[in-house]
Design a protein around this motif. Structure first.
Motif, mmCIF file in Angstrom:
data_model
loop_
_atom_site.group_PDB
_atom_site.id
_atom_site.type_symbol
_atom_site.label_atom_id
_atom_site.label_comp_id
_atom_site.label_asym_id
_atom_site.label_seq_id
_atom_site.Cartn_x
_atom_site.Cartn_y
_atom_site.Cartn_z
ATOM 1 N N PRO A 178 -40.421 7.374 -8.486
ATOM 2 C CA PRO A 178 -41.829 7.107 -8.765
ATOM 3 C C PRO A 178 -42.774 8.160 -8.185
ATOM 4 O O PRO A 178 -43.883 8.321 -8.662
ATOM 5 N N CYS A 179 -42.333 8.876 -7.177
ATOM 6 C CA CYS A 179 -43.214 9.877 -6.543
ATOM 7 C C CYS A 179 -42.708 11.298 -6.724
ATOM 8 O O CYS A 179 -43.024 12.179 -5.938
ATOM 9 N N THR A 180 -41.947 11.544 -7.789
ATOM 10 C CA THR A 180 -41.410 12.881 -8.022
ATOM 11 C C THR A 180 -42.511 13.926 -8.081
ATOM 12 O O THR A 180 -42.352 15.022 -7.601
ATOM 13 N N ALA A 181 -43.649 13.587 -8.629
ATOM 14 C CA ALA A 181 -44.730 14.561 -8.790
ATOM 15 C C ALA A 181 -45.903 14.271 -7.873
ATOM 16 O O ALA A 181 -47.043 14.535 -8.210
ATOM 17 N N CYS A 182 -45.635 13.768 -6.717
ATOM 18 C CA CYS A 182 -46.719 13.398 -5.803
ATOM 19 C C CYS A 182 -46.725 14.304 -4.588
ATOM 20 O O CYS A 182 -46.221 13.922 -3.538
ATOM 21 N N PRO A 183 -47.263 15.496 -4.714
ATOM 22 C CA PRO A 183 -47.379 16.336 -3.521
ATOM 23 C C PRO A 183 -48.245 15.590 -2.510
ATOM 24 O O PRO A 183 -49.196 14.915 -2.864
ATOM 25 N N SER A 184 -47.882 15.679 -1.254
ATOM 26 C CA SER A 184 -48.659 14.968 -0.251
ATOM 27 C C SER A 184 -48.730 15.767 1.031
ATOM 28 O O SER A 184 -47.926 16.662 1.274
ATOM 29 N N ALA A 185 -49.677 15.410 1.815
ATOM 30 C CA ALA A 185 -49.845 16.007 3.128
ATOM 31 C C ALA A 185 -50.084 14.860 4.103
ATOM 32 O O ALA A 185 -50.752 13.894 3.783
ATOM 33 N N SER A 186 -49.507 14.981 5.261
ATOM 34 C CA SER A 186 -49.757 13.968 6.280
ATOM 35 C C SER A 186 -49.810 14.640 7.632
ATOM 36 O O SER A 186 -49.196 15.667 7.864
ATOM 37 N N ARG A 187 -50.578 14.073 8.497
ATOM 38 C CA ARG A 187 -50.662 14.582 9.854
ATOM 39 C C ARG A 187 -49.674 13.800 10.703
ATOM 40 O O ARG A 187 -49.707 12.584 10.724
ATOM 41 N N THR A 188 -48.776 14.521 11.356
ATOM 42 C CA THR A 188 -47.814 13.840 12.221
ATOM 43 C C THR A 188 -47.779 14.512 13.557
ATOM 44 O O THR A 188 -48.214 15.592 13.751
ATOM 45 N N GLU B 7 -53.422 27.595 0.352
ATOM 46 C CA GLU B 7 -53.729 28.916 0.898
ATOM 47 C C GLU B 7 -55.135 29.371 0.511
ATOM 48 O O GLU B 7 -55.779 30.089 1.263
ATOM 49 N N ALA B 8 -55.614 28.933 -0.647
ATOM 50 C CA ALA B 8 -56.939 29.354 -1.106
ATOM 51 C C ALA B 8 -58.076 28.629 -0.386
ATOM 52 O O ALA B 8 -59.142 29.213 -0.181
ATOM 53 N N VAL B 9 -57.875 27.372 -0.004
ATOM 54 C CA VAL B 9 -59.006 26.599 0.522
ATOM 55 C C VAL B 9 -58.867 26.130 1.965
ATOM 56 O O VAL B 9 -59.859 25.725 2.573
ATOM 57 N N ASP B 10 -57.673 26.159 2.518
ATOM 58 C CA ASP B 10 -57.519 25.558 3.844
ATOM 59 C C ASP B 10 -58.307 26.281 4.929
ATOM 60 O O ASP B 10 -58.703 25.669 5.912
ATOM 61 N N HIS B 11 -58.564 27.547 4.748
ATOM 62 C CA HIS B 11 -59.364 28.251 5.753
ATOM 63 C C HIS B 11 -60.753 27.621 5.900
ATOM 64 O O HIS B 11 -61.352 27.649 6.959
ATOM 65 N N ALA B 12 -61.231 27.012 4.824
ATOM 66 C CA ALA B 12 -62.565 26.398 4.847
ATOM 67 C C ALA B 12 -62.533 24.936 5.278
ATOM 68 O O ALA B 12 -63.467 24.459 5.917
ATOM 69 N N VAL B 13 -61.449 24.230 4.952
ATOM 70 C CA VAL B 13 -61.408 22.793 5.264
ATOM 71 C C VAL B 13 -60.542 22.467 6.474
ATOM 72 O O VAL B 13 -60.673 21.389 7.049
ATOM 73 N N ASN B 14 -59.656 23.378 6.838
ATOM 74 C CA ASN B 14 -58.815 23.224 8.023
ATOM 75 C C ASN B 14 -58.125 21.860 8.047
ATOM 76 O O ASN B 14 -58.178 21.132 9.044
ATOM 77 N N ALA B 15 -57.472 21.508 6.953
ATOM 78 C CA ALA B 15 -56.845 20.195 6.835
ATOM 79 C C ALA B 15 -55.341 20.213 7.103
ATOM 80 O O ALA B 15 -54.759 19.173 7.374
ATOM 81 N N MET B 16 -54.731 21.365 7.017
ATOM 82 C CA MET B 16 -53.273 21.443 7.155
ATOM 83 C C MET B 16 -52.894 21.824 8.580
ATOM 84 O O MET B 16 -53.123 22.944 9.015
#
Length: 81
Positions: free
Chosen positions: A71-81, A35-44
């Protein structure tokens, strides 16, 4: 402690395993960063914050029950689908 979003996945998983942070706390930190940075990077493209929190609560319950962490319990991720 440094901002959770600045730590490695290995460090985050260790902190969750030792209950120094919770998966919910990590999810909330990631949401705040988005919420703090996506307005500038428009990645989500899509924000599924509610789903992320539901999954974090499930992971937190598993940690509380003493279940083995995936193994990925603490792996926040983002993907474009």
């Amino acid at each position: 402690m440094a901002n959770l979003c600045d730590l490695s996945a290995i460090d985050l998983r260790r902190l969750i395993a030792t209950r120094q942070i919770s998966p919910v706390e990590l999810a909330q930190a990631c949401i705040a960063r988005i919420e703090a940075v996506d307005h500038a990077v428009n990645a989500m493209v899509t924000r599924s914050f509610e789903r992320a929190l539901i999954e974090a609560k499930a992971a937190e319950a598993a940690v509380t029950r003493g279940e083995a962490l995936g193994p990925c319990t603490a792996c926040p991720s983002a993907s474009r689908t």
